[in-house]
Design an enzyme around this catalytic site. Structure first.
Site, short mmCIF file in Angstrom:
data_model
loop_
_atom_site.label_atom_id
_atom_site.label_comp_id
_atom_site.label_asym_id
_atom_site.label_seq_id
_atom_site.Cartn_x
_atom_site.Cartn_y
_atom_site.Cartn_z
N ARG A 131 0.81 -1.23 0.00
CA ARG A 131 0.00 0.00 0.00
C ARG A 131 0.84 1.28 0.00
O ARG A 131 0.35 2.35 -0.30
CB ARG A 131 -0.96 -0.02 1.21
CG ARG A 131 -2.06 -1.05 1.08
CD ARG A 131 -2.77 -1.30 2.40
NE ARG A 131 -2.03 -2.21 3.27
CZ ARG A 131 -2.41 -2.60 4.48
NH1 ARG A 131 -3.55 -2.14 4.99
NH2 ARG A 131 -1.69 -3.44 5.19
N THR B 100 0.72 -12.43 9.20
CA THR B 100 1.40 -12.09 10.45
C THR B 100 1.65 -13.32 11.34
O THR B 100 2.65 -13.36 12.07
CB THR B 100 0.59 -11.02 11.22
OG1 THR B 100 -0.81 -11.31 11.12
CG2 THR B 100 0.82 -9.63 10.66
N ASN C 242 39.78 25.92 -6.07
CA ASN C 242 40.32 24.72 -5.40
C ASN C 242 40.41 23.51 -6.32
O ASN C 242 41.08 22.55 -6.00
CB ASN C 242 39.46 24.37 -4.18
CG ASN C 242 38.02 24.08 -4.54
OD1 ASN C 242 37.48 24.64 -5.50
ND2 ASN C 242 37.38 23.22 -3.80
N SER D 150 38.72 42.66 -2.87
CA SER D 150 37.53 42.19 -3.61
C SER D 150 37.94 41.51 -4.91
O SER D 150 38.89 41.90 -5.57
CB SER D 150 36.64 43.39 -3.96
OG SER D 150 36.12 43.91 -2.78
C1 UD1 Z 1 -2.61 -5.64 11.26
C2 UD1 Z 1 -3.60 -6.53 12.01
C3 UD1 Z 1 -4.83 -5.70 12.34
C4 UD1 Z 1 -4.45 -4.50 13.17
C5 UD1 Z 1 -3.34 -3.69 12.47
C6 UD1 Z 1 -2.80 -2.64 13.43
C7 UD1 Z 1 -3.29 -8.80 11.15
C8 UD1 Z 1 -3.83 -9.86 10.27
N1 UD1 Z 1 -3.97 -7.66 11.18
O1 UD1 Z 1 -3.22 -5.24 10.05
O2 UD1 Z 1 -5.74 -6.48 13.10
O3 UD1 Z 1 -5.57 -3.67 13.41
O4 UD1 Z 1 -2.24 -4.53 12.09
O5 UD1 Z 1 -1.85 -1.80 12.81
O6 UD1 Z 1 -2.30 -9.02 11.82
N2 UD1 Z 1 4.00 -8.70 8.27
C9 UD1 Z 1 4.95 -9.69 8.14
N3 UD1 Z 1 4.68 -10.75 7.31
C10 UD1 Z 1 3.51 -10.89 6.66
C11 UD1 Z 1 2.54 -9.86 6.80
C12 UD1 Z 1 2.82 -8.78 7.62
O7 UD1 Z 1 6.04 -9.60 8.72
O8 UD1 Z 1 3.35 -11.89 5.95
C13 UD1 Z 1 4.31 -7.54 9.12
C14 UD1 Z 1 4.28 -6.23 8.36
O9 UD1 Z 1 5.57 -5.93 7.83
C15 UD1 Z 1 3.82 -5.24 9.39
C16 UD1 Z 1 3.00 -6.08 10.37
O10 UD1 Z 1 3.34 -7.42 10.13
O11 UD1 Z 1 4.89 -4.65 10.09
C17 UD1 Z 1 1.49 -5.88 10.18
O12 UD1 Z 1 1.16 -6.24 8.85
P1 UD1 Z 1 0.19 -5.35 7.95
O13 UD1 Z 1 0.07 -5.98 6.62
O14 UD1 Z 1 0.62 -3.93 7.98
O15 UD1 Z 1 -1.15 -5.55 8.75
P2 UD1 Z 1 -2.40 -4.56 8.84
O16 UD1 Z 1 -3.23 -4.68 7.64
O17 UD1 Z 1 -1.95 -3.22 9.24
CA CA Z 2 0.00 -2.20 9.30
#
Ligand code: UD1
Ligand code: CA
Length: 443
Positions: A15, A78, A383, A402
């Site tokens: 995004r 996550t 320089n 100057s």
């Molecule tokens: C996530 C939460 C959401 C919460 C929000 C808060 C999940 C599914 N959702 O959504 O409930 O309200 O954060 O900010 O967890 N990441 C990985 N590997 C992956 C996917 C993500 O390491 O495969 C990391 C991302 O780099 C990021 C974090 O996990 O730092 C959160 O992932 P992101 O995709 O930003 O989740 P959100 O849609 O923000």
């Molecule tokens: Ca996020």
């Protein structure tokens, strides 16, 4: 205490629409991830593990070697990201999880999370927030008795669930034994990812205790998923920084136009005028006047200085120095006490001693200038010979007329004088006066 922190930073960051990894975008002068690392380091946890994507050298170069790393081979969600850290977390009773893209978390929020987790003996403790606009975030679903039953992600939520304003902040503490047992069993969501948030439903089904810590200020858990959220975080943080300095006696008449990076230090009694940027690791001593329309980066500025409508980068500015308007001081320049740099002057990689004046339309590069020297309007240190940069040394009390061109390498003696318009091609002895093109000693 026996707990480790895992920072999730392996997401694709789609995004952001950017070729830079999301967590490396700058927020008030530092990458987003460095704020998360700082809060983790300030906690009681004994180990910090950062989960990174496969292509990760750029991120590792920024973070450095003070933490451990693991790799999530594919961004499968996550829960999968946390699972990839499991082998590094043997022996820990509890695991704290932070999101690499939630940077404004205050240290005391993490302390509250840890305290609540231990006090309630919970399997999951998570941070939630009541937010004005929950769009895109996981909603916290509670039973009639107020206990959490599940978290529903935006794309899976019903109309009623979408109306809920309490959201999951992406900051958790888990009882490790239950976590490692439950993580591999989580279902794949419609999106194809495995969500860490599905653990809440698992814990509810297992009748496990869960607790929440709610933040007072929703900005503290602002997640950065796109460029708009990055600018919201930047503005919030900037306001906080400016307010901190104002409360400490720094005068900022128009804080909306003043940009101060997070690592800048400013002492009491200084005035920061409109349209001024104080960046990087700058240190500004007291009773100085900076701005308007000025950028100072990675520079120390002494007391009672005045810098107006100018750029000053990577330099040391002594006490009582004035610069500007419209000058550019850069690249390891040192201006000693009482030096005056006027308008349309560029100085780079040079040392200028006490009370010397360079007031109009000059270029000083790769030079060492003594004290009480007067550099006349239009003076240039030539320089660069097309291949190398050459050094110019000007003795104390010299008077440079100057429009003097000094063809480096060159040494101008103590108390020497150069005539207006002279082109100096060889060293000038102490006390001598030179004139003409090429310059010769005036007898
Ligand atoms: C996530 C939460 C959401 C919460 C929000 C808060 C999940 C599914 N959702 O959504 O409930 O309200 O954060 O900010 O967890 N990441 C990985 N590997 C992956 C996917 C993500 O390491 O495969 C990391 C991302 O780099 C990021 C974090 O996990 O730092 C959160 O992932 P992101 O995709 O930003 O989740 P959100 O849609 O923000
Ligand atoms: Ca996020």
């Amino acid at each position: 205490m026996n707990e480790a922190v895992v920072i999730l930073a392996a997401g694709k960051g789609t995004r952001m629409q950017s070729c830079l990894p999301k967590v490396l975008h700058q927020l008030c002068g530092k990458p987003i991830i460095s704020y998360v690392l700082e809060v983790a380091k300030a906690s009681e946890a004994t180990e910090i593990i950062v989960v990174l994507p496969k292509e990760n050298q750029e991120i590792k170069d920024v973070i450095g070697s003070s933490v451990s790393y693991c790799t999530q081979e594919k961004a499968l969600g996550t829960a999968d990201a946390l699972l990839s850290a499991q082998s590094l977390l043997k022996g820990y009773n509890d695991v704290i999880v932070l999101s690499g893209d939630v940077p404004l978390v205050p240290a005391d929020l993490l302390s509250s999370l840890i305290t609540k987790h231990h006090e309630t003996n919970s399997s999951i403790t998570l941070v939630t927030a009541d937010v004005k606009n929950p769009d895109g975030l996981g909603r916290v679903i509670r039973n009639n008795n107020g206990s959490m039953s599940t978290i529903v992600e935006q794309i899976d939520a019903t109309g009623d669930e979408l109306a809920i304003g309490e959201i999951n902040a992406g900051i958790y503490m888990f009882e490790a034994s239950w976590l490692w047992n439950s993580l591999p069993k989580l279902p794949r969501a419609k999106s194809g990812e495995v969500y860490l948030t599905s653990l809440i439903h698992s814990a509810a089904l297992d009748n496990k205790d869960m607790a929440t810590v709610k933040v007072n200020e929703e900005y503290e858990v602002l997640g950065i998923n796109n460029q708009i959220q990055l600018s919201i975080a930047e503005n919030y943080m900037r306001e906080k920084i400016n307010m901190k300095f104002m409360l400490n006696g720094v005068t900022i008449p128009d804080p909306k136009t003043v940009y101060i990076d997070t690592d800048v230090a400013i002492s009491t009694g200084t005035i920061i005028k409109p349209n001024t940027h104080l960046l990087g690791k700058s240190i500004i001593a007291g009773r100085s006047e900076i701005g308007p329309n000025t950028v100072v980066r990675n520079t120390t500025v002494g007391i009672q200085c005045k810098i107006e409508s100018s750029y000053v980068f990577d330099s040391h500015i002594g006490n009582g120095v004035s610069i500007g308007p419209f000058s550019n001081v850069r690249s390891n320049t040192t201006l000693a006490k009482g030096v005056r740099v006027g308008n349309f002057v560029e100085i780079k990689n040079s040392k200028v001693a006490e009370n010397t004046r360079i007031l109009h339309h000059s270029y000083i590069g790769d030079a060492e200038i003594g004290k009480n020297v007067n550099i006349g309007a239009g003076t240039i240190t030539c320089n660069f010979d097309g291949v190398t940069k050459n050094y110019t040394k000007i003795g104390d009390e010299a008077f440079i007329g100057s429009n003097t061109m000094m063809v480096a390498p060159l040494k101008i003696g103590i108390g020497a004088k150069t005539g207006a318009g002279s082109v100096i091609t060889s060293d000038v002895p102490d006390g001598a006066t030179v004139i003409g093109v090429p310059a010769r000693i005036k007898t």
